[in-house]
Design a protein around this motif. Structure first.
Motif, short mmCIF file in Angstrom:
data_model
loop_
_atom_site.label_atom_id
_atom_site.label_comp_id
_atom_site.label_asym_id
_atom_site.label_seq_id
_atom_site.Cartn_x
_atom_site.Cartn_y
_atom_site.Cartn_z
N GLY A 1 44.82 76.16 -3.57
CA GLY A 1 43.72 76.10 -4.53
C GLY A 1 42.67 77.16 -4.26
O GLY A 1 42.15 77.80 -5.19
N ALA A 2 42.37 77.39 -3.00
CA ALA A 2 41.35 78.38 -2.64
C ALA A 2 41.76 79.80 -3.03
O ALA A 2 40.92 80.59 -3.48
CB ALA A 2 41.06 78.32 -1.14
N VAL A 3 43.06 80.12 -2.89
CA VAL A 3 43.47 81.49 -3.21
C VAL A 3 43.39 81.80 -4.70
O VAL A 3 43.42 82.96 -5.08
CB VAL A 3 44.87 81.85 -2.64
N HIS A 4 43.22 80.78 -5.53
CA HIS A 4 42.99 81.03 -6.95
C HIS A 4 41.68 81.80 -7.18
O HIS A 4 41.47 82.35 -8.26
CB HIS A 4 42.92 79.71 -7.73
N PHE A 5 40.84 81.84 -6.16
CA PHE A 5 39.53 82.48 -6.29
C PHE A 5 39.38 83.72 -5.41
O PHE A 5 38.31 84.30 -5.32
CB PHE A 5 38.43 81.45 -5.99
N VAL A 6 40.46 84.12 -4.75
CA VAL A 6 40.47 85.33 -3.92
C VAL A 6 41.00 86.47 -4.80
O VAL A 6 42.12 86.38 -5.31
CB VAL A 6 41.36 85.14 -2.67
N PRO A 7 40.20 87.53 -5.00
CA PRO A 7 40.57 88.56 -5.98
C PRO A 7 42.00 89.09 -5.87
O PRO A 7 42.68 89.22 -6.89
CB PRO A 7 39.54 89.66 -5.74
N LYS A 8 42.49 89.40 -4.68
CA LYS A 8 43.83 90.00 -4.60
C LYS A 8 44.93 89.03 -5.02
O LYS A 8 46.00 89.45 -5.47
CB LYS A 8 44.10 90.59 -3.22
N PHE A 9 44.69 87.73 -4.92
CA PHE A 9 45.64 86.73 -5.39
C PHE A 9 45.37 86.39 -6.86
O PHE A 9 46.30 86.25 -7.65
CB PHE A 9 45.55 85.44 -4.57
N ARG A 10 44.11 86.25 -7.20
CA ARG A 10 43.69 85.82 -8.54
C ARG A 10 44.24 86.75 -9.62
O ARG A 10 44.77 86.28 -10.63
CB ARG A 10 42.18 85.75 -8.60
N ASP A 11 44.13 88.05 -9.41
CA ASP A 11 44.59 89.01 -10.41
C ASP A 11 46.09 88.85 -10.66
O ASP A 11 46.53 88.88 -11.81
CB ASP A 11 44.27 90.44 -9.98
N ASP A 12 46.86 88.66 -9.61
CA ASP A 12 48.30 88.45 -9.78
C ASP A 12 48.59 87.11 -10.45
O ASP A 12 49.50 86.99 -11.27
CB ASP A 12 49.03 88.54 -8.44
N MET A 13 47.82 86.07 -10.10
CA MET A 13 48.03 84.76 -10.73
C MET A 13 47.74 84.83 -12.23
O MET A 13 48.43 84.19 -13.02
CB MET A 13 47.15 83.71 -10.06
N ILE A 14 46.73 85.58 -12.59
CA ILE A 14 46.43 85.76 -14.01
C ILE A 14 47.62 86.41 -14.71
O ILE A 14 48.00 86.02 -15.82
CB ILE A 14 45.14 86.57 -14.20
N ARG A 15 48.24 87.38 -14.06
CA ARG A 15 49.41 88.05 -14.65
C ARG A 15 50.63 87.11 -14.71
O ARG A 15 51.54 87.34 -15.50
CB ARG A 15 49.76 89.30 -13.86
N MET A 16 50.64 86.07 -13.89
CA MET A 16 51.76 85.12 -13.91
C MET A 16 51.76 84.24 -15.16
O MET A 16 52.81 83.75 -15.58
CB MET A 16 51.69 84.19 -12.68
N ILE A 17 50.60 84.04 -15.76
CA ILE A 17 50.48 83.14 -16.90
C ILE A 17 51.27 83.71 -18.09
O ILE A 17 51.12 84.88 -18.44
CB ILE A 17 48.99 82.97 -17.31
N PRO A 18 52.13 82.89 -18.71
CA PRO A 18 52.86 83.37 -19.88
C PRO A 18 51.90 83.88 -20.95
O PRO A 18 50.83 83.31 -21.18
CB PRO A 18 53.62 82.12 -20.36
N ALA B 1 40.86 81.63 -17.13
CA ALA B 1 40.32 80.27 -17.11
C ALA B 1 41.37 79.28 -16.61
O ALA B 1 41.05 78.36 -15.84
CB ALA B 1 39.83 79.87 -18.50
N LEU B 2 42.62 79.47 -17.01
CA LEU B 2 43.70 78.59 -16.55
C LEU B 2 43.88 78.68 -15.04
O LEU B 2 44.09 77.65 -14.37
CB LEU B 2 45.01 78.91 -17.26
N VAL B 3 43.78 79.88 -14.49
CA VAL B 3 43.89 80.05 -13.04
C VAL B 3 42.74 79.33 -12.34
O VAL B 3 42.94 78.63 -11.34
CB VAL B 3 43.96 81.54 -12.66
N ALA B 4 41.54 79.47 -12.88
CA ALA B 4 40.39 78.80 -12.27
C ALA B 4 40.51 77.28 -12.35
O ALA B 4 40.29 76.58 -11.35
CB ALA B 4 39.09 79.26 -12.95
N VAL B 5 40.91 76.78 -13.50
CA VAL B 5 41.05 75.33 -13.68
C VAL B 5 42.11 74.77 -12.74
O VAL B 5 41.90 73.74 -12.09
CB VAL B 5 41.35 74.97 -15.15
N THR B 6 43.27 75.44 -12.65
CA THR B 6 44.31 74.92 -11.77
C THR B 6 43.88 74.99 -10.30
O THR B 6 44.21 74.10 -9.52
CB THR B 6 45.65 75.65 -11.98
#
Length: 145
Positions: A43-60, A68-73
């Motif tokens: 959950g914490a890495v959803h807010f770490v920039p180097k992880f967050r940017d990639d997680m955003i790209r993971m979203i279909p 917002a979906l990354v932050a909410v999850t």
């Protein structure tokens, strides 16, 4: 790999404390503690920039507002982790986290198919992602019982 290591290490450490008599922690309580540690990390890495940017790209692409979906999850994972540590809410938190894992699985499929890396590491193949999700969901059900 870090989530599995965190889950296994913290679960075993919690159980070991129960075995040596520091506290009477059974396997289920130990599993809940291990899951809490794992979801606090993930959950914490959803807010770490180097992880967050990639997680955003993971979203279909068809889903709106990926940031917002990354932050909410991330918030839901942290809240679920806290819920696992409170005996009265632990079963509901475990089921909620299992459902969250199911809801997030399409992003994992999308990321695997598109080869989206995470923090500079190569994309995890779909078979491995699927096996991890099945493992985590199964253990979440055990933690809820």
């Amino acid at each position: 790999m870090v989530p599995i290591i965190t889950l296994a290490a913290v679960t075993l450490l919690a159980r070991l404390t129960g075995v040596i008599g520091v506290d009477a922690l059974d396997w289920q309580t130990s599993l809940r503690i291990g899951f809490a540690a794992m979801f606090l990390v993930t959950g914490a890495v959803h807010f770490v920039p180097k992880f967050r940017d990639d997680m955003i790209r993971m979203i279909p692409e068809q889903l709106p507002q990926p940031a917002a979906l990354v932050a909410v999850t991330g918030v839901l994972e942290i809240a679920g982790a806290v819920g696992l540590l409170i005996p009265a809410t632990a079963p509901a938190a475990a089921i909620g986290l299992a459902l969250l894992l199911l809801a997030m699985f399409p992003a994992n499929v999308s990321a695997a198919r598109r080869g989206v890396p995470l923090a500079g590491k190569p994309a995890t193949p779909l078979g491995i992602r699927t096996a991890e999700q099945v493992l985590f969901i199964g253990l979440a059900v055990l933690a809820a019982l």
